[in-house]
Scaffold this motif. Structure first.
Motif, PDB file in Angstrom:
ATOM      1  N   ALA A 232       0.836  -1.208   0.000  1.00 37.18           N
ATOM      2  CA  ALA A 232       0.000   0.000   0.000  1.00 37.18           C
ATOM      3  C   ALA A 232       0.865   1.251   0.000  1.00 37.18           C
ATOM      4  O   ALA A 232       0.524   2.255  -0.633  1.00 37.18           O
ATOM      5  CB  ALA A 232      -0.935  -0.009   1.210  1.00 37.18           C
ATOM      6  N   TYR A 233       1.995   1.192   0.700  1.00 42.94           N
ATOM      7  CA  TYR A 233       2.897   2.346   0.717  1.00 42.94           C
ATOM      8  C   TYR A 233       3.446   2.631  -0.687  1.00 42.94           C
ATOM      9  O   TYR A 233       3.441   3.775  -1.146  1.00 42.94           O
ATOM     10  CB  TYR A 233       4.062   2.102   1.682  1.00 42.94           C
ATOM     11  CG  TYR A 233       5.135   3.149   1.577  1.00 42.94           C
ATOM     12  CD1 TYR A 233       4.894   4.457   1.987  1.00 42.94           C
ATOM     13  CD2 TYR A 233       6.383   2.856   1.035  1.00 42.94           C
ATOM     14  CE1 TYR A 233       5.867   5.437   1.867  1.00 42.94           C
ATOM     15  CE2 TYR A 233       7.361   3.822   0.914  1.00 42.94           C
ATOM     16  CZ  TYR A 233       7.104   5.107   1.337  1.00 42.94           C
ATOM     17  OH  TYR A 233       8.059   6.078   1.204  1.00 42.94           O
ATOM     18  N   LEU A 234       3.912   1.598  -1.373  1.00 39.83           N
ATOM     19  CA  LEU A 234       4.432   1.794  -2.734  1.00 39.83           C
ATOM     20  C   LEU A 234       3.329   2.310  -3.659  1.00 39.83           C
ATOM     21  O   LEU A 234       3.584   3.151  -4.533  1.00 39.83           O
ATOM     22  CB  LEU A 234       5.011   0.483  -3.265  1.00 39.83           C
ATOM     23  CG  LEU A 234       6.253  -0.036  -2.528  1.00 39.83           C
ATOM     24  CD1 LEU A 234       6.660  -1.403  -3.080  1.00 39.83           C
ATOM     25  CD2 LEU A 234       7.410   0.947  -2.644  1.00 39.83           C
ATOM     26  N   GLN A 235       2.112   1.827  -3.477  1.00 39.60           N
ATOM     27  CA  GLN A 235       0.984   2.305  -4.277  1.00 39.60           C
ATOM     28  C   GLN A 235       0.734   3.785  -4.029  1.00 39.60           C
ATOM     29  O   GLN A 235       0.500   4.559  -4.970  1.00 39.60           O
ATOM     30  CB  GLN A 235      -0.263   1.493  -3.944  1.00 39.60           C
ATOM     31  CG  GLN A 235      -1.486   1.873  -4.772  1.00 39.60           C
ATOM     32  CD  GLN A 235      -2.736   1.110  -4.347  1.00 39.60           C
ATOM     33  OE1 GLN A 235      -2.713   0.330  -3.385  1.00 39.60           O
ATOM     34  NE2 GLN A 235      -3.840   1.334  -5.044  1.00 39.60           N
ATOM     35  N   SER A 236       0.808   4.197  -2.765  1.00 41.70           N
ATOM     36  CA  SER A 236       0.562   5.610  -2.445  1.00 41.70           C
ATOM     37  C   SER A 236       1.668   6.498  -2.999  1.00 41.70           C
ATOM     38  O   SER A 236       1.403   7.604  -3.482  1.00 41.70           O
ATOM     39  CB  SER A 236       0.438   5.800  -0.931  1.00 41.70           C
ATOM     40  OG  SER A 236       1.670   5.578  -0.277  1.00 41.70           O
ATOM     41  N   VAL A 237       2.924   6.022  -2.944  1.00 36.62           N
ATOM     42  CA  VAL A 237       4.036   6.801  -3.492  1.00 36.62           C
ATOM     43  C   VAL A 237       3.854   6.986  -4.997  1.00 36.62           C
ATOM     44  O   VAL A 237       4.084   8.073  -5.539  1.00 36.62           O
ATOM     45  CB  VAL A 237       5.387   6.122  -3.188  1.00 36.62           C
ATOM     46  CG1 VAL A 237       6.518   6.777  -3.980  1.00 36.62           C
ATOM     47  CG2 VAL A 237       5.700   6.213  -1.702  1.00 36.62           C
ATOM     48  N   TRP A 238       3.423   5.932  -5.671  1.00 36.02           N
ATOM     49  CA  TRP A 238       3.211   6.028  -7.118  1.00 36.02           C
ATOM     50  C   TRP A 238       2.121   7.046  -7.441  1.00 36.02           C
ATOM     51  O   TRP A 238       2.282   7.876  -8.340  1.00 36.02           O
ATOM     52  CB  TRP A 238       2.839   4.657  -7.682  1.00 36.02           C
ATOM     53  CG  TRP A 238       2.455   4.687  -9.136  1.00 36.02           C
ATOM     54  CD1 TRP A 238       1.228   4.489  -9.671  1.00 36.02           C
ATOM     55  CD2 TRP A 238       3.314   4.964 -10.246  1.00 36.02           C
ATOM     56  NE1 TRP A 238       1.250   4.610 -11.037  1.00 36.02           N
ATOM     57  CE2 TRP A 238       2.528   4.899 -11.420  1.00 36.02           C
ATOM     58  CE3 TRP A 238       4.669   5.247 -10.367  1.00 36.02           C
ATOM     59  CZ2 TRP A 238       3.050   5.116 -12.685  1.00 36.02           C
ATOM     60  CZ3 TRP A 238       5.190   5.467 -11.642  1.00 36.02           C
ATOM     61  CH2 TRP A 238       4.382   5.390 -12.773  1.00 36.02           C
ATOM     62  N   LYS A 239       1.017   7.028  -6.709  1.00 40.01           N
ATOM     63  CA  LYS A 239      -0.061   7.985  -6.955  1.00 40.01           C
ATOM     64  C   LYS A 239       0.395   9.409  -6.666  1.00 40.01           C
ATOM     65  O   LYS A 239       0.056  10.343  -7.396  1.00 40.01           O
ATOM     66  CB  LYS A 239      -1.287   7.645  -6.105  1.00 40.01           C
ATOM     67  CG  LYS A 239      -1.987   6.357  -6.509  1.00 40.01           C
ATOM     68  CD  LYS A 239      -3.441   6.339  -6.074  1.00 40.01           C
ATOM     69  CE  LYS A 239      -4.278   7.302  -6.905  1.00 40.01           C
ATOM     70  NZ  LYS A 239      -5.714   7.161  -6.678  1.00 40.01           N
ATOM     71  N   LEU A 240       1.175   9.586  -5.611  1.00 39.91           N
ATOM     72  CA  LEU A 240       1.674  10.919  -5.289  1.00 39.91           C
ATOM     73  C   LEU A 240       2.687  11.386  -6.326  1.00 39.91           C
ATOM     74  O   LEU A 240       2.754  12.577  -6.645  1.00 39.91           O
ATOM     75  CB  LEU A 240       2.299  10.920  -3.892  1.00 39.91           C
ATOM     76  CG  LEU A 240       1.302  10.796  -2.734  1.00 39.91           C
ATOM     77  CD1 LEU A 240       2.039  10.626  -1.413  1.00 39.91           C
ATOM     78  CD2 LEU A 240       0.392  12.019  -2.672  1.00 39.91           C
ATOM     79  N   TYR A 241       3.482  10.461  -6.842  1.00 43.04           N
ATOM     80  CA  TYR A 241       4.411  10.827  -7.913  1.00 43.04           C
ATOM     81  C   TYR A 241       3.640  11.305  -9.136  1.00 43.04           C
ATOM     82  O   TYR A 241       3.978  12.329  -9.743  1.00 43.04           O
ATOM     83  CB  TYR A 241       5.299   9.637  -8.283  1.00 43.04           C
ATOM     84  CG  TYR A 241       6.050   9.875  -9.574  1.00 43.04           C
ATOM     85  CD1 TYR A 241       7.156  10.720  -9.610  1.00 43.04           C
ATOM     86  CD2 TYR A 241       5.631   9.276 -10.761  1.00 43.04           C
ATOM     87  CE1 TYR A 241       7.829  10.956 -10.803  1.00 43.04           C
ATOM     88  CE2 TYR A 241       6.291   9.508 -11.949  1.00 43.04           C
ATOM     89  CZ  TYR A 241       7.392  10.350 -11.969  1.00 43.04           C
ATOM     90  OH  TYR A 241       8.046  10.581 -13.151  1.00 43.04           O
ATOM     91  N   ARG A 242       2.591  10.582  -9.509  1.00 41.05           N
ATOM     92  CA  ARG A 242       1.785  10.974 -10.662  1.00 41.05           C
ATOM     93  C   ARG A 242       1.121  12.327 -10.415  1.00 41.05           C
ATOM     94  O   ARG A 242       1.022  13.151 -11.323  1.00 41.05           O
ATOM     95  CB  ARG A 242       0.713   9.907 -10.939  1.00 41.05           C
ATOM     96  CG  ARG A 242       1.273   8.547 -11.309  1.00 41.05           C
ATOM     97  CD  ARG A 242       1.995   8.543 -12.625  1.00 41.05           C
ATOM     98  NE  ARG A 242       1.111   8.890 -13.732  1.00 41.05           N
ATOM     99  CZ  ARG A 242       1.522   9.128 -14.965  1.00 41.05           C
ATOM    100  NH1 ARG A 242       2.814   9.091 -15.246  1.00 41.05           N
ATOM    101  NH2 ARG A 242       0.665   9.423 -15.907  1.00 41.05           N
ATOM    102  N   TYR A 243       0.684  12.539  -9.198  1.00 40.32           N
ATOM    103  CA  TYR A 243       0.089  13.831  -8.847  1.00 40.32           C
ATOM    104  C   TYR A 243       1.111  14.949  -9.007  1.00 40.32           C
ATOM    105  O   TYR A 243       0.840  15.983  -9.617  1.00 40.32           O
ATOM    106  CB  TYR A 243      -0.420  13.796  -7.410  1.00 40.32           C
ATOM    107  CG  TYR A 243      -0.893  15.151  -6.910  1.00 40.32           C
ATOM    108  CD1 TYR A 243      -2.207  15.563  -7.103  1.00 40.32           C
ATOM    109  CD2 TYR A 243      -0.016  16.015  -6.246  1.00 40.32           C
ATOM    110  CE1 TYR A 243      -2.638  16.797  -6.648  1.00 40.32           C
ATOM    111  CE2 TYR A 243      -0.439  17.252  -5.800  1.00 40.32           C
ATOM    112  CZ  TYR A 243      -1.737  17.647  -6.000  1.00 40.32           C
ATOM    113  OH  TYR A 243      -2.166  18.874  -5.565  1.00 40.32           O
TER     114      TYR A 243
END
Length: 389
Positions: A232-243
């Motif tokens: 879940a942490y890696l998923q959140s980092v990816w979404k924040l990177y895209r943001y």
């Protein structure tokens, strides 16, 4: 009333303390007792406990405490029907908060309430919007963590710093305070365990101050950290990177391009380190009793494959998956990674067998050293880019 509390009384309008809980009945009374010492009515505080329907009766314990102890501040209980995760619990608490400032903290006694007055004092400064209680600035520390937990925390920190461009030393802290108005226009994804990361990325131009504190690992209850949390942490980092990418302008300087791609590559490497370590540890110590070298080889295969996909799509922004080209790239990536893997195995074997180094430490050192040459080789040959670009 001490001097810090007098200063807070004169400047702070109101304060909300958000505490998410799940099966924390053994700890929640201790944290509420500690808050009674750290807070006074003059601080105009409220405590919001957000409980995800804990089977151990945490919410009932809080309710009984609020009715019998007569604290000098109101305690509000927000009961959620299902276990929906730490980040969403924090967001729910923020939505219920009436204070001009919000403090977020855990309920397991790892975050000392005595730090709160200092955090709120720092927020009085007009040049400060967020205060992070940090384990890694001078004066901060971590007590009671095994090496594996420290390794995972450091790896996650590096991912956040390099992948999201976050400058502070402890972006993974779960103990922080902020002026509530800075999140008014933020749409939270609330993925994983770290709301602070979302605020740091999405609260544009917010000014951040870190203050030290001593993190003490829980002595009762069960840690929520597991493989699902890491994913879940890696998923959140990816979404924040895209943001972040959607709101930033493109950078044209070659030096910045190079450093940016290097940062991404090593961020992927850090995620690979987590994958490698977790898979190796699972096969070597949890799911089976494989010889540590066999377990390490399985971890290498998993991490090389995830690293290739992430580097292709993210680091080098190559999103064409034409089969022949992708297979050639994958082969080259595995070849270069294989060189590093051989070196990694030799280094692990040498450190464990010849130097009698602990396997966990040897594994970490070997993975880190073996990744050094991979970036330039893959940049030049696998993804056909100039080295300095």
């Amino acid at each position: 009333m001490n001097s810090i509390q007098k200063e807070i009384r004169s400047k702070t309008k109101s304060l909300s303390i958000v505490i998410p809980t799940y099966n924390e009945s053994k700890n929640i009374v201790k944290i509420l007792d500690s808050l009674r010492v750290a807070l006074t009515r003059d601080m105009n505080a409220e405590v919001i406990v957000v409980d995800d329907n804990s089977p151990d009766g945490t919410s009932k314990t809080v309710e009984e405490y609020a009715n019998s102890k007569n604290p000098e501040y109101p305690i509000h209980i927000v009961r959620r029907e299902n276990k929906r995760g730490l980040s969403s619990a924090i967001v729910t608490g923020i939505e219920h908060a009436k204070g001009d400032a919000v403090v977020v903290m855990d309920s397991d006694m790892s975050h000392p309430p005595q730090t709160i007055p200092k955090m709120v004092e720092e927020l009085q400064n007009p040049d400060c919007d967020i205060v992070v209680a940090s384990r890694y600035v001078e004066g901060g520390s971590v007590s009671g963590w095994p090496f594996k937990r420290k390794l995972i925390s450091k790896g996650a920190t590096k991912i956040a710093q390099h992948g999201l461009g976050i400058k502070i030393k402890d972006p993974m802290s779960g103990f922080f305070a902020f002026k509530k108005h800075i999140v008014n226009n933020i749409k939270f994804d609330a993925i994983g365990y770290k709301v602070l990361l979302e605020i740091l990325v999405k609260a544009k131009d917010a000014k951040v101050k870190e203050i030290p504190y001593n993190f003490i690992d829980r002595t009762t209850g069960k840690s929520k950290l597991d493989l699902a949390v890491s994913v879940a942490y890696l998923q959140s980092v990816w979404k924040l990177y895209r943001y972040g990418k959607s709101v930033k302008t493109n950078e044209r300087r070659a030096s910045v391009h190079f450093l940016s791609k290097a940062g991404r590559f090593y961020t992927v490497g850090a995620s690979g380190l987590l994958v490698n370590y977790i898979v190796s540890f699972l096969f070597g110590a949890v799911l089976s009793n494989l010889w540590y070298l066999y377990a390490t080889m399985i971890g290498i295969v998993f991490s090389m494959s995830t690293n290739f996909i992430l580097n292709k799509v993210w680091t080098f922004e190559d999103r064409t998956f034409e089969p022949k080209k992708t297979l050639i790239q994958y082969g080259l990536f595995l070849g270069f990674s294989g060189i590093g893997a051989v070196f990694q195995l030799l280094m692990v074997y040498g450190l464990v067998e010849l130097r009698h180094v602990n396997y966990s430490i040897a594994l970490f050192l070997a993975v880190a050293v073996a990744s050094v040459g991979n970036f330039l080789l893959n940049k030049k040959w696998t993804f056909q880019e100039k080295v300095w670009s």
